[in-house]
Scaffold this motif. Structure first.
Motif, mmCIF file in Angstrom:
data_model
loop_
_atom_site.group_PDB
_atom_site.id
_atom_site.type_symbol
_atom_site.label_atom_id
_atom_site.label_comp_id
_atom_site.label_asym_id
_atom_site.label_seq_id
_atom_site.Cartn_x
_atom_site.Cartn_y
_atom_site.Cartn_z
ATOM 1 N N GLU A 178 10.134 -13.131 30.026
ATOM 2 C CA GLU A 178 9.158 -13.436 28.972
ATOM 3 C C GLU A 178 9.621 -12.882 27.637
ATOM 4 O O GLU A 178 9.561 -13.552 26.609
ATOM 5 N N ILE A 213 12.344 -14.842 26.071
ATOM 6 C CA ILE A 213 11.869 -16.063 25.410
ATOM 7 C C ILE A 213 11.390 -15.738 23.999
ATOM 8 O O ILE A 213 11.694 -16.441 23.043
ATOM 9 N N LEU A 214 10.667 -14.612 23.888
ATOM 10 C CA LEU A 214 10.180 -14.218 22.568
ATOM 11 C C LEU A 214 11.326 -14.014 21.582
ATOM 12 O O LEU A 214 11.183 -14.262 20.391
ATOM 13 N N ALA A 242 4.029 -21.573 17.908
ATOM 14 C CA ALA A 242 4.298 -21.571 19.340
ATOM 15 C C ALA A 242 4.650 -20.153 19.794
ATOM 16 O O ALA A 242 4.156 -19.665 20.819
ATOM 17 N N GLU A 243 5.470 -19.501 19.007
ATOM 18 C CA GLU A 243 5.848 -18.125 19.330
ATOM 19 C C GLU A 243 4.613 -17.222 19.361
ATOM 20 O O GLU A 243 4.453 -16.399 20.252
ATOM 21 N N TYR A 295 2.556 -17.947 22.444
ATOM 22 C CA TYR A 295 3.159 -17.396 23.649
ATOM 23 C C TYR A 295 2.973 -15.875 23.697
ATOM 24 O O TYR A 295 2.612 -15.309 24.724
ATOM 25 N N SER A 296 3.158 -15.223 22.563
ATOM 26 C CA SER A 296 3.014 -13.766 22.569
ATOM 27 C C SER A 296 1.568 -13.372 22.852
ATOM 28 O O SER A 296 1.287 -12.369 23.493
ATOM 29 N N VAL A 330 -0.488 -15.024 24.777
ATOM 30 C CA VAL A 330 -0.666 -15.149 26.223
ATOM 31 C C VAL A 330 -0.152 -13.887 26.911
ATOM 32 O O VAL A 330 -0.812 -13.312 27.783
ATOM 33 N N LEU A 331 1.016 -13.449 26.486
ATOM 34 C CA LEU A 331 1.591 -12.240 27.090
ATOM 35 C C LEU A 331 0.684 -11.032 26.849
ATOM 36 O O LEU A 331 0.481 -10.204 27.724
ATOM 37 N N TYR A 376 7.142 -7.079 31.291
ATOM 38 C CA TYR A 376 7.983 -8.219 30.918
ATOM 39 C C TYR A 376 9.445 -7.804 30.727
ATOM 40 O O TYR A 376 10.120 -8.252 29.810
ATOM 41 N N THR A 382 4.713 -11.731 15.326
ATOM 42 C CA THR A 382 4.429 -13.132 15.628
ATOM 43 C C THR A 382 3.173 -13.618 14.909
ATOM 44 O O THR A 382 3.017 -14.801 14.658
#
Lengths: 638, 488
Positions: free
Chosen positions: B2, B5-6, B35-36, B39-40, B42-43, B55, B85
């Motif tokens: 994860e 990906i970041l 998008a970044e 996603y962050s 969500v994490l 992660y 982010t």
């Protein structure tokens, strides 16, 4: 009603949000309704709480809502404390606050910033309620800063005028000086007691520290807190912002700069009376500062010609009396004077507003005169307020001021005499104001004369209600000698430190009556003198620019304190800014940094010189190198 | 996985952006940054603060030298990643009404910068940390050099060399520590283990090397003289990157790479570091009062604010570490808001001279309200984002030494002086030729400021959301250093 207590500050907050977010889209009537209605709603809840506290259903309740700031071992909650002291303050804030909101709806009706005004005013009431309702020092501090913000926004309400903007800025900055004291005081409390919660701090203070023993930590804490109070409550040395704060709309002066916000410092000290009682040294400091401020400001008030400036210096002076009372350990007396002062000073400011409104914005009493005919209600109520502040029985100010003076006599007759002297000056400048404004003949322009009118009902009703309160407000604290039993004092007694409970004054009834007689007699005498000067002899203060006697000049220029501060603080600060920037920053530090860059530059230029392509130079360097190696080798072997 | 990906999502997006046509890059970069952020987020929502490392990924990179691509997040890292982010999309959005020549490169560089910043906050390998640390310098250097203002060549060169010189010292220290590890590794835990066994002198040297790198980056007095010029000359979005996120690299570095690494030296040499920081607070605040250019003024204010954070962190108190972390977030959000206000001012009036502005409040009410909120948050009014951090920092510093706290506290007053004075000069009074036609905020501009304002109040009213995330990591860190002061 405890479960609704959170609504008390939240209603004005909602009012603020509605008015603020809709801004100019709402009609004025709706803005006025939301603004006044939200305060009235809070007032209603406060009243039910007050009855419950009065009949003993509630004694002292802490209502915790959520964790505000927690880190490490520090755990600060957003929580409220409902007890006699907070309920008393809440009643004054929402009650007087509602009347002033109502008055404002009339006073500000022609202003294009009407909505903005009510938004700020509601935000102020919210902050002020947070200040008195918090159950720990940090929530108090949040309200404290909040009212400072609102004060800033409202002093500079007419922001096109840079004089007003300067006044607003000055108020905020001077308050911040005090706030630093408050902040450091809180930090010292945290380090000493590990908490900011009132109950925890006061309980520990009473068990750890014994009265009568010098406590450096407590002296430091209380002095720092008191520094905070001198800012907010306009005491020496941080009082000079308050007279300038009169730049704001007059109802603001009534609500914020007379009735409520400026009493926050007194509230804070009464709230922490356990700490202050254990630090007698601090109490002495407070006593001296309070009395000095009371007298100092009164002397300035004697010669001012702006109707609001007179009232402003009067406020500084009356606040001084409250601190004087605090310094003598007479905590409930100070709150008593907070309450009566809230009534009569709000009344006087609103009355002044009514006069200014009628005079088309004129504030100079030299241009007034004979207004009683045109403004009968304003005149009648203003007289009541004046009599109340002068301390004539049975008006409200008499009882609270008399209680302060009785305490003073018990401490020392000299203190009492000084206190009476201040009261006499108060009486003189107030009656000077009344006589110049309402009596004699009109001295303004023809244009102003043709506009003179009594204010509409929405403005005169608050005046009348406050006048009634200024008459009867003192009855909550009638002393025994006059057949009362000082209700307010016993009501507040649960929050006063036990070691301080006995310090009610212990004068014999005959002494007390005699003192009352002397002070009332002297006050009446001063009224007569003022009447002779300003009614019979029709004296009018000399116009601007005329020659004044030296002492008069000093008073008129407020002892040049602003000028002194400018020379001693403001200018050196700017000078330091220049020195730091032009000398340290550019010449020293940055030059040093650039020198490194240049050094590298030169160094590399030098290194480049070594590789010059001349074989003989290389040979020479080699030989030197070999010699050096041999030389060092020999040294090492030795 | 994860975390990787970041790091790589913005890197890849940045490289793609280089290839895009000039007029598409803006929208593309914004979508990529969103998008970044998504996603962050969500994490973050799945993150358990009690976990020491979430992660995490560790794959060998240069095996022979013990270098590995080792990343992962604890509560401190994830908050700073979130700050990055959250701010990058806003920074990109803030440029929507501006045009940059070759904007595909501009936005590409912003995205690559984001990749490096995230990398710095998540690296668990000293070499990798160093790589990201230096990588972050390159995009911002080009942003300032290509799209900057007057005198940019000289100023950006100084900025580049100054910060690079600092990091080289850090590199020396990293290599030194690497040589001390038993089986040659750059792994953070091995470093920690080695660091605390060093002799006092060696710890001191390592401390100095790291400290200089971080002190220049933040910057701390007297290593700050590159900063006001660079902030002033860089285009607004670059200044936002520098002040909003990049300077947090320095503070984060102290927390991650000094305190647990050489705890004894941190304890011994904390005092000089704190004193320098506090001198910087007062020094920069007093200089700010006399500044004539608003952008330069805020640059000095930033030095003052960072000084307080640095001073608090070096006290090693739990309260002030927590305060420092939340203040990094709050300062980042606030300063980006302020530099955006500055950008709007410049966009409309083409000047930032305080003396030529005035009266804007008459014509731009929405702009005024946001400016007032940012102003009072930056002077730490309770219930705004600036308050909890500042208060906790003061708690820590006061416990460490009340007199230092009292001196630092003077900034509470000075802050009001410079902020209210400049607000008055810009916004109040009557309008003039420059300001009478001042257009209030446009929709895209409001969209930048509204999230910032929401966060300001969120952090001020309920800071526990953030404090709870970093709390366990801070506790662990203090336990690791074993030199904490704490309340009784």
């Amino acid at each position: 009603m405890l479960q609704l207590a959170w609504l008390i500050p939240v209603l004005p907050l909602i009012g603020f949000l509605i008015i603020g977010l809709a801004n100019k889209k709402l009609p004025k009537a709706v803005v006025g309704f939301v603004g006044c209605g939200s305060i009235l709603g809070s007032f209603a809840i406060v009243l039910t709480l007050l009855t419950e506290v009065l009949n003993g259903t509630i004694q002292s309740e802490t209502l915790t809502y959520f964790n505000w700031i927690s880190a490490g071992s520090l755990d600060i909650k957003l929580s409220f404390l409902i007890d006699p002291l907070s309920v008393t303050m809440m009643t004054i804030i929402t009650g007087v606050g509602f009347l002033i909101h109502l008055y404002s709806a009339g006073y500000m009706s022609h202003d294009e910033g009407f909505a903005r005004y009510f938004a700020y005013l509601n935000l102020f009431v919210f902050s002020m309620l947070i200040l008195v309702m918090g159950s720990n020092f940090l929530v108090l501090f949040a309200g404290w800063e909040g009212v400072g913000l609102c004060s800033y926004l409202l002093i500079g309400f007419w922001f096109k005028n840079n004089d007003y903007n300067n006044a607003a800025k000055k108020a905020f900055i001077m308050n911040r000086i005090g706030d630093l004291g408050f902040l450091l005081g809180m930090l010292l409390i945290i380090v000493t007691f590990g908490s900011l919660e009132y109950s925890a701090v006061f309980e520990q203070a009473q068990t750890i520290f014994k009265p009568g023993v010098a406590q450096p930590v407590l002296i430091a804490i209380t002095l720092l807190l008191f520094l905070g109070a001198t800012g907010k409550s306009a005491q020496i040395p941080l009082y000079t912002w308050l007279p300038d704060a009169m730049a704001g709309p007059t109802p603001v002066s009534a609500l914020i700069h007379a009735a409520t916000m400026v009493t926050a410092g007194i509230y804070m000290i009464v709230r922490s009376n356990v700490l202050f009682s254990l630090a007698p040294f601090t109490l002495e400091v407070i006593e001296i500062i309070g009395l000095t401020t009371a007298l100092f400001a009164a002397t300035i008030g004697l010669v001012q010609n702006d109707i609001k400036k007179v009232l402003a210096y009067s406020t500084v002076s009356q606040l001084g009396y409250m601190f004087f009372a605090l310094g003598m350990g007479a905590y409930s007396t100070a709150i008593f004077h907070v309450a009566t002062h809230a009534f009569f000073k709000a009344l006087l400011f609103l009355g002044a507003g009514s006069v200014i409104h009628a005079m088309s914005g004129e504030q100079d009493i030299r241009s007034m005169g004979g207004l009683w005919k045109k403004l009968p209600i304003t005149f009648a109520t203003f007289i009541i307020g004046t009599v109340a502040i002068a301390g004539i029985p049975p008006f409200a100010g008499f009882f609270s001021k008399d209680e302060i003076l009785a305490h003073a006599y018990e401490h020392s007759p000299i203190l009492w005499a000084l206190g009476v002297l201040g009261a006499l000056m108060t009486t003189f400048y107030m009656f000077r104001l009344v006589f110049l404004t309402f009596f004699g003949s009109f001295r303004g322009t023809e244009h102003q004369k043709s506009h003179l009118h009594e204010s509409p009902l929405i403005m005169t009703i608050p005046l009348m209600v406050l006048a009634v309160l200024s008459i009867i407000g003192g009855f909550v604290g009638v002393p025994e000698v006059l057949g009362g039993h000082n209700f307010l004092k016993s009501f507040l007694s649960p929050i006063i430190a036990p070691i301080n409970q006995h310090t009610g004054h212990a004068l014999s009834h005959s002494t007390e009556l005699m003192l009352m007689g002397i002070s009332v007699g002297a006050v009446l005498l001063v009224i007569i003198i003022a009447a002779i000067v300003y009614i019979s002899k029709k004296a009018v203060p000399s116009p601007e620019g005329s020659d004044l006697s030296a002492p008069h000049k000093v008073l008129y220029n407020k002892y040049y304190i602003d000028e002194i501060y400018r020379t001693l603080v403001v200018k050196p600060l700017y000078w330091l800014g220049d020195i730091f920037y032009k000398v340290f920053e550019i010449r020293i530090i940055d030059n040093f940094v650039n020198a490194w860059g240049k050094g590298v530059d030169r160094g590399s230029a030098g290194l480049r010189f070594l590789q010059n392509g001349s074989i003989s130079f290389y040979m020479f360097a080699m030989v030197i190198g070999i010699i050096l190696i041999l030389f060092f080798n020999t040294i090492i072997k030795l | 996985m994860e975390t990787s990906i970041l790091i790589f999502l913005p890197l890849v997006a940045g490289l793609i952006s280089f290839l895009l046509p000039d007029n598409r890059a803006k929208q593309f970069a914004f979508v990529a940054a969103l998008a970044e952020f998504a996603y962050s987020l969500v994490l973050l929502l799945q993150f358990n603060p009690q976990e020491t490392l979430a992660y995490a990924t560790s794959v060998p990179w240069v095996k022979s030298m013990g270098i590995s691509f080792s990343v992962g997040m604890d509560g401190i890292s994830i908050l700073l990643v979130m700050l990055t982010t959250f701010l990058i999309p806003l920074i990109i959005l803030s440029s929507f009404r501006r045009t940059f020549a070759n904007s595909n490169y501009f936005y590409g560089l912003v995205l690559i910068m984001q990749s490096a910043l995230v990398g710095v906050f998540v690296a668990r390998d000293a070499f990798l940390f160093y790589v990201f640390w230096e990588l972050a310098l390159i995009p911002i250097y080009f942003i300032a050099l290509i799209w900057g203002g007057e005198n940019r060549k000289k100023i950006t060169f100084k900025f580049f060399v100054y910060t690079l010189a600092g990091s080289l010292l850090m590199l020396v220290a990293i290599i030194y520590l690497y040589l001390q590890t038993p089986n040659g590794s750059f792994d953070i835990n091995q470093f920690y283990a080695v660091g605390s066994t060093l002799s006092s002198t060696d710890q001191a040297l390592v401390f100095v090397a790291f400290f200089l790198a971080f002190a220049i980056k933040m910057p701390i007095f007297p290593f700050h003289t590159w900063q006001p010029d660079t902030y002033t000359v860089t285009p607004a979005q670059g200044t936002m990157l520098l002040s909003g996120i990049m300077l947090k690299m320095g503070i984060y570095g102290v927390i991650r790479w000094i305190l647990p690494l050489v705890p004894e030296a941190a304890h011994t040499y904390g005092m000089p570091a704190i004193i320098l920081s506090v001198i910087g607070i007062i020094y920069a605040s007093i200089i700010a009062i006399k500044q004539k250019d608003f952008k330069r003024l805020i640059a000095y204010v930033s030095i003052a604010h960072v000084g307080l954070i640095a001073a608090g962190i070096f006290t090693l108190g739990e309260e002030s570490l927590q305060g420092g972390i939340i203040q990094m977030l709050s300062h980042g959000i606030n300063v980006v808001g302020l530099f955006f206000v500055i950008d709007v001012l410049f966009d409309r009036t083409k000047t930032l001279e305080l003396s030529s502005l005035g009266g804007i409040r008459n014509v731009a009410p929405f702009f005024t309200v946001t400016f007032i909120i940012l102003l009072f948050s930056s002077i730490a009014l309770p219930f705004t984002g600036g308050f909890p951090g500042e208060f906790l920092l003061f708690v820590g510093i006061f416990q460490y030494n009340p007199w230092i706290a009292a001196v630092a506290g003077v900034s509470v007053i000075l802050g009001a002086v410079y902020m209210l004075s400049s607000f008055q000069k810009i916004m109040l009074g009557e309008t003039n030729n420059l300001t009478s036609g001042f257009a209030d905020l446009f929709t895209s501009e409001k969209l930048v400021l509204i999230p910032i304002i929401i966060l300001i109040f969120w952090m001020g009213i309920y800071p526990d959301t953030f404090l709870e995330i970093s709390g366990p990591a801070v506790k662990a860190l203090i336990k690791g250093t074993g030199t904490s002061l704490s309340l009784k």
